[in-house]
Design a protein around this motif. Structure first.
Motif, short mmCIF file in Angstrom:
data_model
loop_
_atom_site.label_atom_id
_atom_site.label_comp_id
_atom_site.label_asym_id
_atom_site.label_seq_id
_atom_site.Cartn_x
_atom_site.Cartn_y
_atom_site.Cartn_z
N GLU A 13 0.81 -1.23 0.00
CA GLU A 13 0.00 0.00 0.00
C GLU A 13 0.84 1.27 0.00
N SER A 14 1.92 1.26 0.76
CA SER A 14 2.75 2.46 0.83
C SER A 14 3.68 2.60 -0.37
N ILE A 15 3.84 1.53 -1.15
CA ILE A 15 4.79 1.52 -2.27
C ILE A 15 4.15 1.93 -3.58
N VAL A 16 2.82 1.69 -3.72
CA VAL A 16 2.21 1.81 -5.05
C VAL A 16 1.99 3.23 -5.57
N PRO A 17 1.89 4.29 -4.76
CA PRO A 17 1.56 5.61 -5.33
C PRO A 17 2.42 6.04 -6.53
N PRO A 18 3.76 5.91 -6.49
CA PRO A 18 4.52 6.33 -7.68
C PRO A 18 4.22 5.47 -8.91
N PHE A 19 3.91 4.21 -8.70
CA PHE A 19 3.56 3.34 -9.83
C PHE A 19 2.22 3.77 -10.43
N ILE A 20 1.27 4.16 -9.56
CA ILE A 20 -0.02 4.62 -10.04
C ILE A 20 0.15 5.91 -10.84
N GLU A 21 1.01 6.79 -10.32
CA GLU A 21 1.28 8.05 -11.03
C GLU A 21 1.87 7.79 -12.42
N ALA A 22 2.82 6.85 -12.48
CA ALA A 22 3.44 6.52 -13.77
C ALA A 22 2.41 5.90 -14.71
N ALA A 23 1.54 5.05 -14.15
CA ALA A 23 0.52 4.41 -14.99
C ALA A 23 -0.44 5.44 -15.57
N ILE A 24 -0.86 6.39 -14.75
CA ILE A 24 -1.78 7.43 -15.23
C ILE A 24 -1.12 8.28 -16.31
N SER A 25 0.17 8.58 -16.13
CA SER A 25 0.87 9.41 -17.11
C SER A 25 0.94 8.72 -18.47
N GLY A 26 0.87 7.39 -18.49
CA GLY A 26 0.92 6.66 -19.74
C GLY A 26 -0.26 6.94 -20.66
N PHE A 27 -1.35 7.47 -20.10
CA PHE A 27 -2.51 7.77 -20.94
C PHE A 27 -2.27 8.96 -21.86
N ALA A 28 -1.21 9.73 -21.57
CA ALA A 28 -0.87 10.83 -22.47
C ALA A 28 -0.22 10.32 -23.75
N LEU A 29 0.22 9.06 -23.73
CA LEU A 29 0.84 8.46 -24.91
C LEU A 29 -0.24 7.74 -25.71
#
Length: 1053
Positions: free
Chosen positions: A545-561
């Motif tokens: 739970e404490s580790i996933v926030p940066p991964f979620i941020e990276a995943a969301i940013s992928g929608f710009a591609l």
């Protein structure tokens, strides 16, 4: 009039000029002139009088496009002159392209003139022209005939008796290839209109020998293009709803096999022949089986697996690939008949001196593993011996094929393949070090498929596997890194918490992949995103739970591609995180739900391509001219194209909606309305993958809505509204959807809702549900329809096992909801269910029925007594089955019928006990079967203890305890033992030491529930009260751990 004709002629000439600007200006002027009906006689004039063929042809092309909008406005004398001019053009014109273009105009005019009775001389002219001594006339008559079928095709049905001899003669025209080709096309154009009437069908069937004869002659003369037309006709014949093939199937198969096995022919014509075999297998499988054509086909097709090509550009036409597709289709449609010859081919060629045959051997096994999974499981030892041996072959091509086959085995031969992990995993580990990247890539695929269904068996191999895979992730090219990630994902899913020591290192590597932005790297980024989600689910919320926030941020940013596969995998990532975090995912909903909705609402790129003109209109660029009047034409749909990547994205997004709703429940309330709109729309989407996810997500959304009603009573009306929508969709899907997997999912979701919902909400749907269940049991729903020329042989129909299992889930679900009130509904379904239990049915069908009956008896209760005499013979026979699953379900069913069967079942007690007895002995290899047998005896004792010889039964019964595998039986079994103890049954007293030992083991078990242990403890306390110090020797003989487990209850009474 003369000046306008002159002006039009100049424009036609200008349109044919190479100057683009001149062409554009001419097109604009032609469009303007074409709005006036007088353009028709002007174009007819130029069709007959223009000096150059190109102008005459262009006139015909324009006439075809414009005449539709103007025909009704023309005076009768103009109509007559148009018809006469067209006939003259066809018979007197010297240019073949102009004749063909004129024939196309005739087709359009005939569409309006023939039904109105304005052109009675047309068909007699056609017949006369087709028998002309002039080759050109015969050819254009046949071309005109083909063209007319597009507009007045149904007219020819009544004239087929006159047409047939003309077409037959034309097919056999020895002086002209052009006439034979035109005749072939004419015959082909008729097919869609031959759909009823035995006489018509019989006449059409007589064409087939001539078509075959012409095709053989043409192939012998090197005229492959003519034979290609014949294969196109066979394709149409196979797909026609009319039974046009009949016994000709044998001749078509023979011809197709001759062509596809002739290596001197071009690959494209051989490919067409192979495709005909494939279509026959798909649409006429029953006929092939009935006429014993399966083996002859495989004798030709299997050796084609040895024909590989090196040219990547022609890989889709390669004989080996086409042959593999045919074998795969045959295996799916005719598994029992396909397996023996293919397995023999594989066995015989596994040691062949030619490596291409060794490659073909293992390829064949891999290809049939899906369709022939059951017989292949029975021969798994031999099959694995072949494949694992090939994995060590000196030739790369053989090793590559073996790794592919192993991956197919792992995917389709579950769970039996897992028991061979000690041989398979070391072989895959060796293959991961292969010198060939191709072998490595296929081995990663095999590893991923194999590990996907493993559990604790994988633990001894974790270190060596992860060591290899992490090294590969760091050092391999992109394509290998991607398959490597898939393998790691499967291992993480199998290992679960045991994967934790490797998670940190893998997640660090994934951070690098999840920020890649170059086009060529986005597939790897997608795989990395998927892997992080799977690792998160395996390792669990506490660590992640404490580790996933940066991964979620990276995943969301992928929608710009702009990369649909990345969006697809990211939706899967979000779904996994929702499952892992549960209500903890609520904080991310405002960020991810709009992305999911956006994908669901994407234009999927599906496009219907309209054929606005015949291909011949495009000669010399004539197809570019259009006009406002084109809307009068009735275009023909040519095909539908779809961007499949967007489909996958939509399916993943649709699935995500369900996961978000299921796991965040009340937090998802703001998104429920839009989610329902999307899911209702997607439930009728044209592609089955999206429909399937919509069905599942509708169930999850309703589950979320139920959670809301516990918080807000004002939501009750909304719940009623939604259950109405959802149930209607599920029922409609079950009855009308043509995809079995979607229907199965609808049945399973319906069963879940029926079991979990308040009966008041469901009551209005019971009649519809009962009718849908009856339709499915009768195999009359849309997805269960069978197309075939031949008579259906009930003994050989392979229904969809997953679908019927899902249908059988509906009966106990309804029984649970309705209780004893289910009996009238069940009475209507019973005989249709029992047909699946007939002796000729396969074992899995019979056990499906027995399991269903057991659960219905469990939920319906007393009314099951009325079915005892019709069910018990089946149950007694199944208790002696060679299949453990059958014995297990039969034992469970016997117990439930004894529990609820009342007086009618008592006369069967002796037979049931005799049939159950072997299941308690050492000869019974399956612990779950023994547990279910114990459950059956427990139910018999509790229902009618006076009907059993307890002094003989109890020693055998207690010896089988404690339960080893099926702990669902714990409450029944241990409640029975406790009741005997608490009632001080005289038959239990001599067995006190055995009972004490069983109780101690139950109390020690980490798998038994607190409720069970409390009951056992209470019964033991009662024994202490009864026997006091007499129990000391018994307790002293127990292992210390067991004695300690009983100690807390020794002082209670």
């Amino acid at each position: 009039m003369a000046s306008s004709q002159q002006s039009l002629e100049l424009l036609l000439l200008q349109f044919l000029m190479p100057d683009n600007e001149a062409r554009r200006q001419a097109e604009e002027q032609i469009k303007r002139l074409a709005k006036d009906p007088q353009v028709v006689p002007s174009l007819v004039h130029h069709l007959r009088t223009a000096k150059t063929p190109n102008v005459r042809q262009l006139s015909a092309v324009l006439l075809r496009k414009k005449i539709t909008g103007h025909w009704a406005k023309l005076p009768p004398q103009v109509k007559q002159s148009v018809k006469s001019a067209l006939i003259e053009s066809i018979t007197l014109e010297h240019s073949p392209p102009v004749r063909r273009a004129s024939a196309n105009v005739v087709s359009i005019v005939a569409k309006y003139a023939v039904p109105a009775g304005e052109w009675p001389e047309l068909l007699p002219f056609l017949f006369q022209c087709s028998q002309s001594p002039q080759e050109d006339h015969r050819e254009v008559a046949l071309i005109l005939f083909s063209s007319l079928t597009e507009t007045i095709g149904s007219t020819f049905q009544s004239n087929l008796a006159e047409l047939q001899p003309i077409l037959l003669k034309s097919l056999q025209d020895e002086t002209s290839t052009r006439v034979r080709v035109a005749a072939l096309k004419a015959v082909g154009s008729l097919i869609e209109f031959i759909n009823e009437g035995n006489d018509i069908v019989k006449l059409f069937r007589e064409f087939i020998p001539s078509i075959l004869s012409v095709s053989r002659q043409c192939l012998a003369n090197g005229e492959d293009d003519v034979a290609a037309i014949a294969f196109e006709i066979f394709d149409e014949l196979i797909e026609s709803p009319a039974p046009l093939l009949s016994d000709s199937v044998r001749s078509i198969v023979q011809f197709s096999l001759e062509v596809c096995s002739s290596q001197n022919l071009e690959m494209n014509i051989r490919h067409q022949a192979i495709q005909i075999i494939s279509w026959l297998v798909k649409y006429k499988a029953n006929f092939l089986r009935k006429h014993k054509l399966v083996v002859p086909i495989l004798q030709v097709i299997c050796p084609l697996l040895t024909e590989t090509i090196d040219n990547d550009e022609e890989v889709d036409l390669a004989a080996d690939r086409s042959a593999a597709e045919v074998i795969d289709t045959m295996a799916v449609n005719l598994p029992k008949h396909v397996f023996p010859p293919v397995f023999e081919f594989a066995s015989v060629n596994s040691q062949h001196v030619n490596p291409k045959y060794r490659e073909a051997s293992v390829t064949a096994l891999g290809v049939i593993s899906e369709g022939c999974s059951d017989p292949l499981k029975d021969k798994l030892n031999h099959a694995l011996h072949i494949v694992l041996g090939a994995l060590r072959d000196q030739e790369q091509m053989v090793r590559g094929a073996a790794s592919f086959a192993l991956g197919q085995f792992a995917e389709h031969l579950q769970p039996e393949i897992i028991s061979h992990y000690d041989a398979v995993l070391p072989s895959i580990l060796c293959a991961l070090d292969d010198a060939s990247d191709e072998v490595k890539e296929k081995s990663y695929y095999a590893l991923a498929a194999f590990c996907e269904d493993m559990g604790t068996e994988i633990l001894p191999y974790l270190d060596s596997l992860m060591g290899r895979l992490i090294t590969a992730l760091e050092n391999s090219p992109r394509n290998l890194q991607e398959t490597c990630m898939s393998a790691i994902a499967a291992i993480a899913a199998a290992a679960e918490q045991a994967f934790t020591p490797y998670a940190e290192r893998v997640l660090e590597l994934m951070k690098v992949f999840m920020v890649l932005t170059k086009d060529e790297d986005l597939r790897s980024r997608a795989r990395a995103t998927e892997l992080v989600g799977i690792i998160s689910l395996a390792v669990g919320r506490m660590r992640m739970e404490s580790i996933v926030p940066p991964f979620i941020e990276a995943a969301i940013s992928g929608f710009a591609l702009d990369y649909t596969e990345l969006r697809e995998y990211t939706h899967g990532f979000f779904s996994n995180l929702a499952e892992m975090l549960d209500d903890g995912f609520s904080q991310y909903l405002p960020h991810v739900v709009p992305l999911v909705f956006s994908s669901c609402n994407l234009d999927d790129g599906s496009a219907v391509q309209i054929d606005e003109s015949d291909d011949k209109d495009h000669i010399n660029g004539f197809g570019g001219v259009s006009s406002d009047d084109d809307t009068y034409d009735e275009p023909r749909v040519r095909n539908i194209s779809v961007r499949t990547g967007v489909l996958d994205e939509k399916a993943a997004a649709t699935q995500a909606i369900g996961f978000f709703a299921l796991h965040t429940k009340s937090s998802y309330a703001p998104y429920l309305e839009e989610s329902l709109r999307i899911l209702v729309r997607h439930s009728t989407y044209f592609h089955e993958d999206v429909r399937l996810q919509a069905i599942l997500s509708l169930k999850h959304v309703f589950t979320a809505l139920q959670a809301l009603t516990t918080v807000n009573s004002g939501m009750l009306e909304k719940q009623k509204e939604v259950i109405h929508t959802v149930m209607n969709i599920f029922i409609k899907t079950a009855m009308e959807d043509d995809d079995k997997e979607v229907v199965a999912q609808a049945c399973m979701c319906t069963a879940d809702l029926v079991k979990d919902c308040d009966y008041v909400l469901l009551a209005p749907f019971i009649p519809q549900l009962a009718e849908a269940t009856l339709t499915l049991l009768r195999e009359d729903s849309a997805c269960q329809q069978i197309e075939s020329d031949s008579e259906i042989d009930e003994n050989d129909i392979d229904h969809d096992e997953v679908l019927m299992d899902a249908v059988c889930d509906l009966l106990p679900a309804l029984a649970k909801a309705m209780g004893s009130n289910f009996e009238p509904v069940f009475a209507n379904l019973f005989e249709h269910l029992m047909k699946f239990a007939k002796p000729r049915r396969p074992p899995q069908d019979r056990t499906m029925v027995v399991a269903c009956l057991a659960e219905v008896a469990q939920e319906m209760g007393i009314p099951i007594a009325g079915y005892v005499d019709r069910v018990m013979p089946l149950v007694l026979k199944e208790l002696t089955s060679s299949d453990a699953t059958n014995r297990r379900n039969a034992a469970f069913c016997a117990g439930e019928f004894c529990k609820n069967g009342g007086l009618p079942v008592l006369k069967y007690y002796g037979e049931i006990l005799r049939s159950l007895y072997p299941l308690f002995g050492g000869s019974e290899p399956d612990a779950a079967v023994r547990d279910n047998a114990a459950g059956a005896v427990a139910r018999m004792i509790m229902a009618a203890p006076q009907s059993l010889p307890l002094d003989q039964v109890l020693p055998v019964f207690l010896k089988a305890l404690p339960l080893k595998e099926d702990l669902v039986e714990s409450m029944t079994v241990y409640s029975c033992v406790c009741e005997l103890v608490l009632s001080s049954s005289p038959q239990i007293l001599p067995l006190v030491p055995v009972v004490v030992s069983v109780f101690a083991q139950v109390l020690l078990s980490p798998d038994e529930s607190p409720e069970i242990k409390a009951r056992v403890g209470m019964a033991f306390s009662h024994m202490v009260t009864l026997f006091g110090n007499q129990l000391h020797p018994v307790l002293a003989s127990l292992p210390p751990a067991q004695a300690n487990a009983l100690a807390p209850f020794a002082g209670k009474s």
